[in-house]
Design a protein around this motif. Sequence first.
Motif, mmCIF file in Angstrom:
data_model
loop_
_atom_site.group_PDB
_atom_site.id
_atom_site.type_symbol
_atom_site.label_atom_id
_atom_site.label_comp_id
_atom_site.label_asym_id
_atom_site.label_seq_id
_atom_site.Cartn_x
_atom_site.Cartn_y
_atom_site.Cartn_z
ATOM 1 N N GLY A 199 -41.086 61.547 -15.836
ATOM 2 C CA GLY A 199 -41.415 62.309 -17.058
ATOM 3 C C GLY A 199 -42.642 63.071 -17.022
ATOM 4 O O GLY A 199 -43.283 63.666 -17.721
ATOM 5 N N LEU A 201 -44.778 66.685 -15.665
ATOM 6 C CA LEU A 201 -44.704 68.165 -15.768
ATOM 7 C C LEU A 201 -45.076 68.800 -14.501
ATOM 8 O O LEU A 201 -46.272 68.522 -14.061
ATOM 9 C CB LEU A 201 -45.292 68.710 -17.148
ATOM 10 C CG LEU A 201 -45.007 68.334 -18.254
ATOM 11 C CD1 LEU A 201 -45.799 68.781 -19.395
ATOM 12 C CD2 LEU A 201 -43.295 68.758 -18.632
ATOM 13 N N PRO A 224 -37.764 69.577 -9.643
ATOM 14 C CA PRO A 224 -37.771 68.751 -11.120
ATOM 15 C C PRO A 224 -36.140 68.760 -11.110
ATOM 16 O O PRO A 224 -35.170 69.357 -10.869
ATOM 17 C CB PRO A 224 -38.361 70.027 -12.044
ATOM 18 C CG PRO A 224 -37.943 71.313 -11.227
ATOM 19 C CD PRO A 224 -38.192 70.876 -9.623
ATOM 20 N N SER A 225 -35.856 67.732 -12.279
ATOM 21 C CA SER A 225 -34.517 67.373 -12.717
ATOM 22 C C SER A 225 -34.902 67.244 -14.175
ATOM 23 O O SER A 225 -35.750 66.292 -14.432
ATOM 24 C CB SER A 225 -33.940 66.297 -12.065
ATOM 25 O OG SER A 225 -32.718 65.965 -12.562
ATOM 26 N N VAL A 226 -33.952 67.610 -15.147
ATOM 27 C CA VAL A 226 -33.909 67.496 -16.395
ATOM 28 C C VAL A 226 -33.022 66.247 -17.034
ATOM 29 O O VAL A 226 -32.995 65.863 -18.148
ATOM 30 C CB VAL A 226 -33.995 68.625 -17.493
ATOM 31 C CG1 VAL A 226 -35.157 69.668 -17.063
ATOM 32 C CG2 VAL A 226 -32.543 69.226 -16.852
ATOM 33 N N ASP A 227 -31.895 66.065 -16.052
ATOM 34 C CA ASP A 227 -30.799 65.197 -16.671
ATOM 35 C C ASP A 227 -30.108 64.179 -15.744
ATOM 36 O O ASP A 227 -28.959 64.046 -15.713
ATOM 37 C CB ASP A 227 -29.627 66.157 -17.378
ATOM 38 C CG ASP A 227 -29.044 67.172 -16.074
ATOM 39 O OD1 ASP A 227 -29.471 67.141 -14.936
ATOM 40 O OD2 ASP A 227 -28.056 67.792 -16.382
ATOM 41 N N HIS A 228 -31.052 63.789 -14.967
ATOM 42 C CA HIS A 228 -30.573 62.761 -13.892
ATOM 43 C C HIS A 228 -30.049 61.486 -14.316
ATOM 44 O O HIS A 228 -30.488 60.972 -15.447
ATOM 45 C CB HIS A 228 -31.852 62.594 -12.839
ATOM 46 C CG HIS A 228 -31.225 61.714 -11.551
ATOM 47 N ND1 HIS A 228 -31.043 60.190 -11.607
ATOM 48 C CD2 HIS A 228 -30.885 62.135 -10.476
ATOM 49 C CE1 HIS A 228 -30.656 60.068 -10.451
ATOM 50 N NE2 HIS A 228 -30.696 61.012 -9.584
ATOM 51 N N GLY A 232 -33.450 60.374 -15.424
ATOM 52 C CA GLY A 232 -33.724 61.378 -16.472
ATOM 53 C C GLY A 232 -34.755 62.404 -16.179
ATOM 54 O O GLY A 232 -34.510 62.768 -15.020
ATOM 55 N N ARG A 233 -35.183 62.892 -16.980
ATOM 56 C CA ARG A 233 -36.540 63.919 -16.577
ATOM 57 C C ARG A 233 -37.185 63.484 -15.657
ATOM 58 O O ARG A 233 -38.080 62.363 -15.793
ATOM 59 C CB ARG A 233 -37.137 64.305 -17.957
ATOM 60 C CG ARG A 233 -37.992 65.541 -17.617
ATOM 61 C CD ARG A 233 -38.885 66.142 -18.590
ATOM 62 N NE ARG A 233 -37.947 66.548 -19.910
ATOM 63 C CZ ARG A 233 -37.494 67.780 -19.957
ATOM 64 N NH1 ARG A 233 -37.983 68.725 -18.905
ATOM 65 N NH2 ARG A 233 -36.968 68.390 -20.902
ATOM 66 N N HIS A 234 -37.344 64.049 -14.447
ATOM 67 C CA HIS A 234 -38.300 63.432 -13.285
ATOM 68 C C HIS A 234 -38.633 64.607 -12.654
ATOM 69 O O HIS A 234 -37.920 65.745 -12.406
ATOM 70 C CB HIS A 234 -37.999 62.373 -12.642
ATOM 71 C CG HIS A 234 -36.561 62.566 -11.715
ATOM 72 N ND1 HIS A 234 -35.453 62.937 -12.177
ATOM 73 C CD2 HIS A 234 -36.575 62.907 -10.403
ATOM 74 C CE1 HIS A 234 -34.588 63.313 -11.057
ATOM 75 N NE2 HIS A 234 -35.326 63.055 -9.996
#
Length: 270
Positions: A199, A201, A224-228, A232-234
């Motif tokens: 989570g 930024l 970054p990843s938004v939909d792993h 999840g966002r990470h």
Amino acid sequence: MKPAFGLIIIGDEILSGKRADKHLPKVIELLQARGLSLAWSRCVGDERERITAALRDAFASSDVVFSCGGIGATPDDHTRQCAAAALGAELALHPEARDLIEQRMRDLAAERGEAYDPDRPDNVHRFNMGVFPVGARIIPNPYNKIPGFSCSGTGGGTVHFVPGFPVMAWPMIEHLLDTAYAAWHQRGAWQERSVVVMGALEATLTPLMEAVEREHPVKVFSLPSVDHPEYGRHIELGVKGTPEAVTVAFAQLLAGLHAHRAQLGPELVR
């Protein structure tokens, strides 16, 4: 000084999606197995002006470049001609290439139970695959004897030309890495360590990343990843370099993340 490695992939079939490129991941794998890395890659269609421009850039650099594709002798193969144009060199049948191509044709004739006919039009045409820029050096092809070739530019860049077929190209590239560039191998001398940060930024963590890279001889990376599906966002945040430098730099990175009260996931080592 250790050279930078580049890759040029040539062919309309890649850009049109007719074929999926397999060279980029394989070349990365071959380099990493030797403690080396790819600095850049470029994909070019079967257009002489663009191929010539890409090769001119490569020859003008100080890089070692592998060029895959377009060295055959059909109308859509332009790489040999473009290499000559980029170098300002003439094209000529390489004597060693001629002998290798003839041996391949004799082998094919023997496999078919036929006598080798050097004057048969298709046999004469096959010698075009050995027409290289004057001064080129042979790259052996263990698959079918039809060689690739290497050329060096006045800027210091060296380009190694291999076929587009992976079954031929990859052993040829591996041969080059284990002969011409064996002195640069660094097996076990390169490491990558990272941690999953939940989570977060990137903008918030940028000062920490800059501090780690400023204070240690490593490269910091952020993926970054938004939909792993699991995290999840990470952000996968890490450092890469020599094992000694990575150990110290990664410890500072973790300390900074803890100071940010970041929620951390698993650590990864490559």
